[in-house]
Design a protein around this motif. Sequence first.
Motif: not given
Length: 120
Positions: A4-33
């Motif tokens: 669950w992310i808010n794209p404007a949040c730096s912690k969320c962007r860091t988490a997504v980047s970390t998951l991407d770099k690790a090749g982790a399979a995940y889905t994003q939910r923009r929970y404000l939308e």
Amino acid sequence: MEIWINPACSKCRTAVSTLDKAGAAYTQRRYLEEPPTVDEIEEVLVRLGLEPWDIVRTGEPVAKEIGLKELPKDAEHRDRWVAAMAAHPKLIQRPIITLDDGTAVVARDPETLARVVEGS
């Protein structure tokens, strides 16, 4: 896993980047939308092993506007805390990652993210 992310949040962007770099399979939910329902919040709380007030961003202006800061943190008022998060998803701490093993974490620090990546 789902994050669950808010794209404007730096912690969320860091988490997504970390998951991407690790090749982790995940889905994003923009929970404000796509705000979570009361039932979804309750499920996440069970998975986190936390109470609603543990994951509420009480510093958000809406928390003051709706009187959430003054609401007791007890079983009698628990439903009101959850309802406030469902009605005002900006109150929900982020990012929250729900894991395939049935648990969840609030992934705001590198150590938590590392544990998520190791388990993926």
